[in-house]
Design a protein around this motif. Sequence first.
Motif, PDB file in Angstrom:
ATOM      1  N   TYR A 133       0.839  -1.204   0.000  1.00  0.00           N
ATOM      2  CA  TYR A 133       0.000   0.000   0.000  1.00  0.00           C
ATOM      3  C   TYR A 133       0.875   1.256   0.000  1.00  0.00           C
ATOM      4  N   HIS A 134       1.832   1.310   0.910  1.00  0.00           N
ATOM      5  CA  HIS A 134       2.685   2.491   1.005  1.00  0.00           C
ATOM      6  C   HIS A 134       3.671   2.578  -0.161  1.00  0.00           C
ATOM      7  N   ILE A 135       4.113   1.467  -0.657  1.00  0.00           N
ATOM      8  CA  ILE A 135       5.021   1.494  -1.809  1.00  0.00           C
ATOM      9  C   ILE A 135       4.280   2.012  -3.033  1.00  0.00           C
ATOM     10  N   GLY A 136       3.001   1.696  -3.153  1.00  0.00           N
ATOM     11  CA  GLY A 136       2.190   2.294  -4.217  1.00  0.00           C
ATOM     12  C   GLY A 136       2.163   3.808  -4.111  1.00  0.00           C
ATOM     13  N   GLN A 137       2.101   4.321  -2.877  1.00  0.00           N
ATOM     14  CA  GLN A 137       2.144   5.768  -2.676  1.00  0.00           C
ATOM     15  C   GLN A 137       3.486   6.343  -3.110  1.00  0.00           C
ATOM     16  N   ILE A 138       4.563   5.658  -2.773  1.00  0.00           N
ATOM     17  CA  ILE A 138       5.901   6.106  -3.176  1.00  0.00           C
ATOM     18  C   ILE A 138       6.002   6.172  -4.685  1.00  0.00           C
ATOM     19  N   VAL A 139       5.559   5.121  -5.349  1.00  0.00           N
ATOM     20  CA  VAL A 139       5.617   5.068  -6.812  1.00  0.00           C
ATOM     21  C   VAL A 139       4.768   6.184  -7.418  1.00  0.00           C
ATOM     22  N   PHE A 140       3.561   6.380  -6.890  1.00  0.00           N
ATOM     23  CA  PHE A 140       2.686   7.423  -7.412  1.00  0.00           C
ATOM     24  C   PHE A 140       3.323   8.807  -7.274  1.00  0.00           C
ATOM     25  N   LEU A 141       3.867   9.108  -6.090  1.00  0.00           N
ATOM     26  CA  LEU A 141       4.502  10.415  -5.895  1.00  0.00           C
ATOM     27  C   LEU A 141       5.692  10.593  -6.832  1.00  0.00           C
ATOM     28  N   ALA A 142       6.512   9.564  -6.973  1.00  0.00           N
ATOM     29  CA  ALA A 142       7.674   9.666  -7.861  1.00  0.00           C
ATOM     30  C   ALA A 142       7.226   9.882  -9.307  1.00  0.00           C
ATOM     31  N   LYS A 143       6.203   9.164  -9.712  1.00  0.00           N
ATOM     32  CA  LYS A 143       5.691   9.317 -11.085  1.00  0.00           C
ATOM     33  C   LYS A 143       5.120  10.716 -11.294  1.00  0.00           C
ATOM     34  N   LEU A 144       4.415  11.218 -10.304  1.00  0.00           N
ATOM     35  CA  LEU A 144       3.859  12.569 -10.359  1.00  0.00           C
ATOM     36  C   LEU A 144       4.977  13.600 -10.501  1.00  0.00           C
ATOM     37  N   LEU A 145       6.059  13.404  -9.776  1.00  0.00           N
ATOM     38  CA  LEU A 145       7.179  14.339  -9.821  1.00  0.00           C
ATOM     39  C   LEU A 145       7.957  14.262 -11.133  1.00  0.00           C
ATOM     40  N   LYS A 146       8.133  13.085 -11.663  1.00  0.00           N
ATOM     41  CA  LYS A 146       8.968  12.911 -12.859  1.00  0.00           C
ATOM     42  C   LYS A 146       8.211  13.187 -14.159  1.00  0.00           C
ATOM     43  N   ARG A 147       6.913  13.060 -14.124  1.00  0.00           N
ATOM     44  CA  ARG A 147       6.054  13.298 -15.293  1.00  0.00           C
ATOM     45  C   ARG A 147       6.588  12.601 -16.542  1.00  0.00           C
ATOM     46  N   GLU A 148       6.917  13.359 -17.584  1.00  0.00           N
ATOM     47  CA  GLU A 148       7.344  12.751 -18.857  1.00  0.00           C
ATOM     48  C   GLU A 148       8.662  11.984 -18.749  1.00  0.00           C
ATOM     49  N   GLU A 149       9.461  12.304 -17.739  1.00  0.00           N
ATOM     50  CA  GLU A 149      10.758  11.645 -17.567  1.00  0.00           C
ATOM     51  C   GLU A 149      10.643  10.309 -16.831  1.00  0.00           C
ATOM     52  N   TRP A 150       9.449   9.977 -16.348  1.00  0.00           N
ATOM     53  CA  TRP A 150       9.233   8.753 -15.591  1.00  0.00           C
ATOM     54  C   TRP A 150       9.586   7.535 -16.421  1.00  0.00           C
ATOM     55  N   GLN A 151      10.361   6.641 -15.827  1.00  0.00           N
ATOM     56  CA  GLN A 151      10.682   5.355 -16.453  1.00  0.00           C
ATOM     57  C   GLN A 151       9.784   4.305 -15.813  1.00  0.00           C
ATOM     58  N   THR A 152       8.899   3.748 -16.606  1.00  0.00           N
ATOM     59  CA  THR A 152       7.874   2.849 -16.081  1.00  0.00           C
ATOM     60  C   THR A 152       8.483   1.655 -15.345  1.00  0.00           C
ATOM     61  N   LEU A 153       7.751   1.180 -14.358  1.00  0.00           N
ATOM     62  CA  LEU A 153       8.188   0.040 -13.560  1.00  0.00           C
ATOM     63  C   LEU A 153       7.386  -1.214 -13.897  1.00  0.00           C
ATOM     64  N   SER A 154       6.489  -1.095 -14.859  1.00  0.00           N
ATOM     65  CA  SER A 154       5.686  -2.250 -15.267  1.00  0.00           C
ATOM     66  C   SER A 154       5.539  -2.230 -16.788  1.00  0.00           C
ATOM     67  N   ILE A 155       4.502  -2.806 -17.291  1.00  0.00           N
ATOM     68  CA  ILE A 155       4.272  -2.824 -18.735  1.00  0.00           C
ATOM     69  C   ILE A 155       4.003  -1.392 -19.189  1.00  0.00           C
ATOM     70  N   ALA A 156       4.731  -0.957 -20.180  1.00  0.00           N
ATOM     71  CA  ALA A 156       4.600   0.417 -20.666  1.00  0.00           C
ATOM     72  C   ALA A 156       3.215   0.644 -21.281  1.00  0.00           C
ATOM     73  N   ARG A 157       2.784   1.874 -21.219  1.00  0.00           N
ATOM     74  CA  ARG A 157       1.493   2.258 -21.792  1.00  0.00           C
ATOM     75  C   ARG A 157       1.434   1.836 -23.267  1.00  0.00           C
ATOM     76  N   ASN A 158       0.328   1.271 -23.663  1.00  0.00           N
ATOM     77  CA  ASN A 158       0.071   0.815 -25.036  1.00  0.00           C
ATOM     78  C   ASN A 158       0.995  -0.315 -25.482  1.00  0.00           C
ATOM     79  N   LYS A 159       1.572  -1.029 -24.531  1.00  0.00           N
ATOM     80  CA  LYS A 159       2.465  -2.147 -24.855  1.00  0.00           C
ATOM     81  C   LYS A 159       1.937  -3.481 -24.326  1.00  0.00           C
ATOM     82  N   SER A 160       0.705  -3.508 -23.838  1.00  0.00           N
ATOM     83  CA  SER A 160       0.153  -4.743 -23.272  1.00  0.00           C
ATOM     84  C   SER A 160       0.059  -5.851 -24.306  1.00  0.00           C
TER      85      SER A 160
END
Length: 181
Positions: A133-160
């Motif tokens: 639960y808390h690690i999801g919060q960490i990931v969300f905050l980091a993604k929010l901060l990095k925006r376009e520079e975010w390097q995905t930690l799972s399957i990339a958008r539109n790559k499923s």
Amino acid sequence: MEGYKESVRKQFLYYKGLAEKAMFQVSDEQLVWTPDAETNSIAVIVQHVGGNMLSRFTDFLTSDGEKPWRNRDAEFEPSLSSRAELLDLWERGWKEVFQALDQVDDLQQIVYIRNEGHTVLEAFNRQLAHYSYHIGQIVFLAKLLKREEWQTLSIARNKSGEYNDKKFSAPKEIRHFTDRV
């Protein structure tokens, strides 16, 4: 029992790795950033998770998981002054988790958290859910901060589709979902 211990160890390692990959994408200043006064920063979340781990898993089988020395409220006040201090607490907490897991011989043994009895299995499941639960919060905050520079930690958008094609083209096998990470 060994199957459960190995599975929960892999899941703890998976979530530990997700948080670390997220934290390593942000700057020291971003670790302490918060969007408002009611939201915890990444650093504060790490302080809380680290404090929780130390309390829950120090002397896991022999003492209550809510230690008298723990000051939970202080975990939500920024107090660590550097990334190194934050990561030290993080690693000390995880060390206790894995040492406790290594000591377990009976998943049905009763342990206590705030005087409430849990089987060892329930206690590990409780903490796995809490930490994810808390690690999801960490990931969300980091993604929010990095925006376009975010390097995905799972399957990339539109790559499923691409990802599934690769998975389904391989032979079926039994393995843990974290083995791919």
